[in-house]
Write a protein that holds these residues in place. Structure first.
Motif, short mmCIF file in Angstrom:
data_model
loop_
_atom_site.label_atom_id
_atom_site.label_comp_id
_atom_site.label_asym_id
_atom_site.label_seq_id
_atom_site.Cartn_x
_atom_site.Cartn_y
_atom_site.Cartn_z
N GLY A 102 10.22 10.64 -5.35
CA GLY A 102 9.10 11.07 -4.51
C GLY A 102 8.97 10.21 -3.27
N LEU A 103 9.12 8.89 -3.42
CA LEU A 103 9.04 8.01 -2.27
C LEU A 103 10.17 8.29 -1.29
CD1 LEU A 103 7.93 5.54 -0.72
CD2 LEU A 103 9.40 4.11 -2.16
N ALA A 104 11.38 8.44 -1.81
CA ALA A 104 12.52 8.71 -0.93
C ALA A 104 12.32 9.99 -0.13
CB ALA A 104 13.80 8.79 -1.77
N GLN A 105 11.79 11.00 -0.78
CA GLN A 105 11.55 12.26 -0.08
C GLN A 105 10.45 12.10 0.97
OE1 GLN A 105 10.82 14.70 -3.54
NE2 GLN A 105 12.95 15.44 -3.61
N ARG A 106 9.44 11.30 0.68
CA ARG A 106 8.36 11.10 1.65
C ARG A 106 8.84 10.39 2.91
NH1 ARG A 106 5.49 9.59 -2.93
NH2 ARG A 106 5.38 7.39 -2.31
N VAL A 107 9.83 9.52 2.76
CA VAL A 107 10.33 8.81 3.94
C VAL A 107 11.51 9.54 4.59
CG1 VAL A 107 9.50 6.58 3.13
CG2 VAL A 107 11.86 7.27 2.61
N GLY A 108 11.76 10.77 4.13
CA GLY A 108 12.72 11.63 4.82
C GLY A 108 14.16 11.51 4.37
N LEU A 109 14.41 10.96 3.21
CA LEU A 109 15.78 10.83 2.72
C LEU A 109 16.18 12.04 1.88
CD1 LEU A 109 15.77 7.09 1.56
CD2 LEU A 109 16.62 8.02 3.71
N ARG A 110 17.44 12.47 2.02
CA ARG A 110 18.00 13.45 1.10
C ARG A 110 18.35 12.74 -0.19
NH1 ARG A 110 20.88 14.51 5.75
NH2 ARG A 110 22.82 13.74 4.79
N VAL A 111 18.03 13.34 -1.32
CA VAL A 111 18.10 12.64 -2.60
C VAL A 111 19.03 13.36 -3.57
CG1 VAL A 111 16.77 11.89 -4.62
CG2 VAL A 111 15.75 11.76 -2.34
N LEU A 121 17.04 0.64 7.30
CA LEU A 121 18.39 0.44 7.80
C LEU A 121 18.98 1.70 8.42
CD1 LEU A 121 19.89 -1.76 4.94
CD2 LEU A 121 19.38 -2.51 7.26
N GLY A 122 18.23 2.80 8.36
CA GLY A 122 18.67 4.04 9.00
C GLY A 122 19.33 5.04 8.09
N ALA A 123 19.32 4.79 6.77
CA ALA A 123 19.96 5.73 5.85
C ALA A 123 19.30 7.11 5.92
CB ALA A 123 19.90 5.19 4.42
N ARG A 124 20.12 8.14 5.76
CA ARG A 124 19.63 9.51 5.74
C ARG A 124 19.67 10.12 4.35
NH1 ARG A 124 22.51 12.05 11.21
NH2 ARG A 124 21.65 10.52 12.69
N GLN A 125 20.45 9.50 3.47
CA GLN A 125 20.54 10.03 2.12
C GLN A 125 20.66 8.88 1.13
OE1 GLN A 125 24.02 12.46 2.81
NE2 GLN A 125 25.35 10.98 1.81
N VAL A 126 20.16 9.11 -0.07
CA VAL A 126 20.21 8.09 -1.11
C VAL A 126 20.53 8.76 -2.43
CG1 VAL A 126 17.71 8.23 -1.55
CG2 VAL A 126 18.98 6.17 -2.21
N ALA A 127 21.38 8.11 -3.20
CA ALA A 127 21.70 8.54 -4.56
C ALA A 127 21.11 7.54 -5.54
CB ALA A 127 23.21 8.64 -4.75
N PHE A 128 20.32 8.03 -6.48
CA PHE A 128 19.80 7.18 -7.55
C PHE A 128 20.75 7.28 -8.73
CE2 PHE A 128 15.96 8.15 -5.11
CZ PHE A 128 15.45 6.88 -4.94
N LEU A 129 21.27 6.15 -9.16
CA LEU A 129 22.20 6.08 -10.26
C LEU A 129 21.46 5.42 -11.42
CD1 LEU A 129 25.26 4.76 -8.20
CD2 LEU A 129 24.32 7.09 -8.33
N VAL A 130 21.13 6.21 -12.44
CA VAL A 130 20.15 5.74 -13.43
C VAL A 130 20.61 6.05 -14.84
CG1 VAL A 130 18.20 5.94 -11.84
CG2 VAL A 130 18.89 7.93 -13.19
N ARG A 131 20.08 5.28 -15.77
CA ARG A 131 20.39 5.50 -17.17
C ARG A 131 19.68 6.73 -17.71
NH1 ARG A 131 19.17 -0.69 -18.77
NH2 ARG A 131 17.66 -0.33 -17.11
N ASP A 132 18.48 7.02 -17.21
CA ASP A 132 17.71 8.17 -17.68
C ASP A 132 17.21 8.97 -16.47
OD1 ASP A 132 16.04 10.02 -18.80
OD2 ASP A 132 14.77 8.58 -19.86
N PRO A 133 17.95 10.01 -16.08
CA PRO A 133 17.56 10.78 -14.89
C PRO A 133 16.17 11.39 -14.96
CG PRO A 133 19.83 11.27 -15.51
CD PRO A 133 19.24 10.46 -16.63
N ALA A 159 0.83 -1.21 0.00
CA ALA A 159 0.00 0.00 0.00
C ALA A 159 0.86 1.25 0.00
CB ALA A 159 -0.92 -0.01 1.22
N GLU A 160 1.97 1.20 0.71
CA GLU A 160 2.89 2.35 0.78
C GLU A 160 3.59 2.59 -0.54
OE1 GLU A 160 7.12 3.48 2.99
OE2 GLU A 160 5.93 1.79 3.70
N LEU A 161 4.02 1.51 -1.19
CA LEU A 161 4.83 1.63 -2.40
C LEU A 161 4.02 1.64 -3.68
CD1 LEU A 161 7.66 -0.93 -1.49
CD2 LEU A 161 7.59 1.52 -1.02
#
Length: 309
Positions: free
Chosen positions: A181-190, A161-173, A98-100
């Motif tokens: 959007g999900l990462a920001q909703r759960v409080g991660l710096r992106v 796991l307690g992460a505070r920031q996440v980097a998305f490494l993608v072929r098409d930014p 439901a969350e995802l």
């Protein structure tokens, strides 16, 4: 069992034929899920037929109609490319699904008006438990290769796991909106970086999850291998840890490059084992599926080293 298993009733509430379940996807011949589930049901003393069903998105609605009309179904494991396509076809989503907005598991419940299809997501638990059983219980920073359906589960997992920031490494930014959007909703710096230029960002993260299909990360692996000798693969908590969910072929080129630089590599099948454990619990109601014994026989069934108690 391409095309669907036959016979059976689900929870024993509609006749007395054997219960059944299956993994759905396309292609599906390589799937290890039948081995994992079969080992678990044997260890638990449960008679439940589990097979493979090769389905495209176009074929999926008709098959779900069969699940609703045929006796015997206990549940479905869902893999690519069906994790999003199946969402509108179930009756409700629970928990992480439901969350995802993405599921990998369908449980067939029995209501007064007939079968009720409930969607769950056990991929999050699979990722978290793979890291935890490798001794990586916490992480400050994470990198995720890809931004598709499995990447959404990876976001929830690294947050757990307690992460505070996440980097998305993608072929098409330009196609990262849902994951960001999900990462920001759960409080991660992106941050978002083009995969071709992102090797330094990957080796700088505490944990890395590659959600890319088999061989799709080969070019990135070459970039990791070509990094300067001084590129850090260790931090205060130990070596950088990579989980590569693409387990066929294994080792992947990315796994080899990561290990060659001194990092720790988790086999994609480790995630598969742990997410399958939760599916077995959902399909049977037997929480002892999480026991060391059952997990061990599931690991043995696919050649993954047993977890350390």
């Amino acid at each position: 069992m391409s095309g669907g298993p036959s016979g059976g009733t689900a929870a024993g509430e509609r006749g007395h034929a054997p219960a059944r379940a299956a993994v759905l996807g396309h292609p599906i011949g390589h799937s290890k899920s039948p081995a994992l589930h079969g080992a678990a049901y044997a260890a638990l003393g449960i008679e439940l037929e589990y097979g493979r069903v090769d389905l495209t998105e176009e074929q999926l609605p008709a098959f779900i109609g069969r699940v609703r009309s045929e006796p015997g179904w206990r549940g479905l494991s869902v893999t690519m490319p069906l994790k999003s396509a199946i969402v509108p076809l179930v009756d409700r989503l629970e928990g992480r699904a439901a969350e995802l907005g993405v599921l990998n598991t369908v449980v067939v419940e029995h209501g007064p008006a007939g079968p009720v299809l409930v969607g769950y997501n056990t991929d999050v638990t699979g990722i978290v438990e793979a890291f935890r059983h490798a001794g990586c219980a916490r992480a400050e920073s994470a990198a995720i290769l890809g931004a598709g359906n499995t990447a959404l589960a990876a976001v929830a997992a690294v947050a757990e796991l307690g992460a505070r920031q996440v980097a998305f490494l993608v072929r098409d930014p330009s196609r990262t909106g849902e994951a960001v959007g999900l990462a920001q909703r759960v409080g991660l710096r992106v941050t978002v970086e083009a995969l071709a230029e992102a090797a330094p960002a990957a080796v700088g993260a505490d944990v890395v999850v590659s959600t890319l299909p088999p061989r799709a990360a080969d070019g990135f692996a070459d970039a990791v291998a070509a990094l300067p000798v001084g590129a850090q693969m260790e931090h205060d908590g130990g070596a950088r840890v990579l989980l590569d969910v693409a387990y066929d072929p294994w080792p992947s080129r990315l796994a080899e490059a990561w290990k060659g630089r001194g990092g720790v590599v988790l086999h994609g099948l480790e995630m598969l084992v742990h997410q399958a454990v939760e599916q077995v619990v959902l399909f049977t109601g037997r929480t002892e599926a999480r026991s060391q014994h059952v997990t061990d026989v599931m690991c043995d069934s696919v050649g993954v080293p047993r977890r350390v108690a």
